[in-house]
Design an enzyme around this catalytic site. Structure first.
Site, PDB file in Angstrom:
ATOM      1  N   HIS A 123     -12.538 -28.128 -13.405  1.00 49.79           N
ATOM      2  CA  HIS A 123     -13.407 -26.948 -13.548  1.00 49.79           C
ATOM      3  C   HIS A 123     -14.864 -27.376 -13.384  1.00 49.79           C
ATOM      4  CE1 HIS A 123     -15.299 -23.430 -15.424  1.00 49.79           C
ATOM      5  NE2 HIS A 123     -14.168 -22.794 -15.148  1.00 49.79           N
ATOM      6  N   ASP A 141     -12.688 -15.520 -17.725  1.00 51.29           N
ATOM      7  CA  ASP A 141     -13.251 -14.439 -18.530  1.00 51.29           C
ATOM      8  C   ASP A 141     -14.571 -13.987 -17.916  1.00 51.29           C
ATOM      9  OD1 ASP A 141     -12.012 -13.409 -20.774  1.00 51.29           O
ATOM     10  OD2 ASP A 141     -13.434 -14.274 -22.173  1.00 51.29           O
ATOM     11  N   PHE A 179     -17.686 -16.065 -11.771  1.00 50.52           N
ATOM     12  CA  PHE A 179     -18.769 -17.048 -11.655  1.00 50.52           C
ATOM     13  C   PHE A 179     -20.117 -16.429 -11.268  1.00 50.52           C
ATOM     14  CE2 PHE A 179     -14.942 -19.657 -11.077  1.00 50.52           C
ATOM     15  CZ  PHE A 179     -15.168 -20.635 -12.036  1.00 50.52           C
ATOM     16  N   TYR A 185     -18.530 -13.092 -18.057  1.00 51.17           N
ATOM     17  CA  TYR A 185     -19.625 -13.528 -18.926  1.00 51.17           C
ATOM     18  C   TYR A 185     -19.844 -12.479 -20.011  1.00 51.17           C
ATOM     19  CZ  TYR A 185     -20.745 -16.826 -15.161  1.00 51.17           C
ATOM     20  OH  TYR A 185     -20.694 -17.824 -14.219  1.00 51.17           O
TER      21      TYR A 185
END
Length: 226
Positions: free
Chosen positions: A189, A66, A79, A68
């Site tokens: 992750h 997703d 990221f 931010y």
């Protein structure tokens, strides 16, 4: 939405913009804005990952989930955050791993990863938009179909790409990748909740470079400018 897409990507994705799921997604995004919702990233950055990393230049794929959802964070690269914004926890952990994996890497004071994208690292989120302060709000609206088509196109039309799949969600996408033509590296992750269960020590950045060099490609300069 397709007009500004990088030509190589437009050639393989153009038909997607006329499919029912994408038309429904366009309507949903219009309704969000008509209802007064703030949507991230801004329109010009929705396809930033594709426009910064042309289709025929992709060497490595790092898949996020997703965008931010905070003010000023998302700019269309997984990221990554815009300069001047606090570095998110998962990216801090990515930097920690890089410090142990890549000689000379020092964590920068920013979280802006365009330097990677410009070298062929496709920083792709599965969902390309989100409602402000509402994580997951644009999931299951059609973006995942579109981004699966991106992965499939790379799998089918390119060779020897290194896919870095971190966490269970990203690892599900391995089913879309022809692993006889490409490389898939999996790890936990980098989130603070899971980084210590297999992300730290995975060595994915150096391993990706080794695979690129093995195939006579220029490795990624992971060291970010200040």
């Amino acid at each position: 939405m397709s007009a500004a897409l990088e030509p190589g990507w437009l050639a393989v994705l153009e038909d997607e913009f006329q499919r029912d799921y994408m038309l429904n997604l366009k309507s949903f995004l219009s309704e969000e804005k008509q209802n007064g919702s703030t949507v991230y990233p801004k329109n010009a950055d929705i396809f930033n990952a594709l426009n910064t990393t042309p289709f025929d230049k992709v060497k490595v794929v790092i898949l996020g989930q997703d965008p931010y959802h905070g003010v000023g964070q998302a700019h269309g690269l997984s990221f990554s955050v815009q300069r001047g914004v606090a570095i998110p926890p998962s990216l801090k952990n990515i930097y920690k791993e890089l410090e142990t994996d890549i000689e000379g890497f020092k964590s920068p004071s920013h979280g802006h990863l365009t330097h990677w994208a410009e070298q062929g690292v496709l920083l792709l989120n599965a969902t390309l938009t989100v409602r402000a302060a509402t994580p997951g709000s644009h999931q299951n609206r059609g973006w995942e179909i579109f981004t699966d088509e991106i992965i499939k196109a790379l799998s089918q039309k390119r060779t020897k790409i290194v896919f870095l799949l971190w966490g269970k969600y990203a690892q599900q996408k391995a089913a879309l990748i022809d692993q006889e033509k490409h490389y898939v590296l999996t790890a936990a992750h980098p989130s603070p909740f899971s980084a210590y269960t297999g992300f730290f020590g995975s060595g994915h950045f150096s391993k990706a470079n080794q695979l690129l060099i093995q195939n006579n490609m220029v490795p990624i300069d992971w060291i970010l400018p200040s």
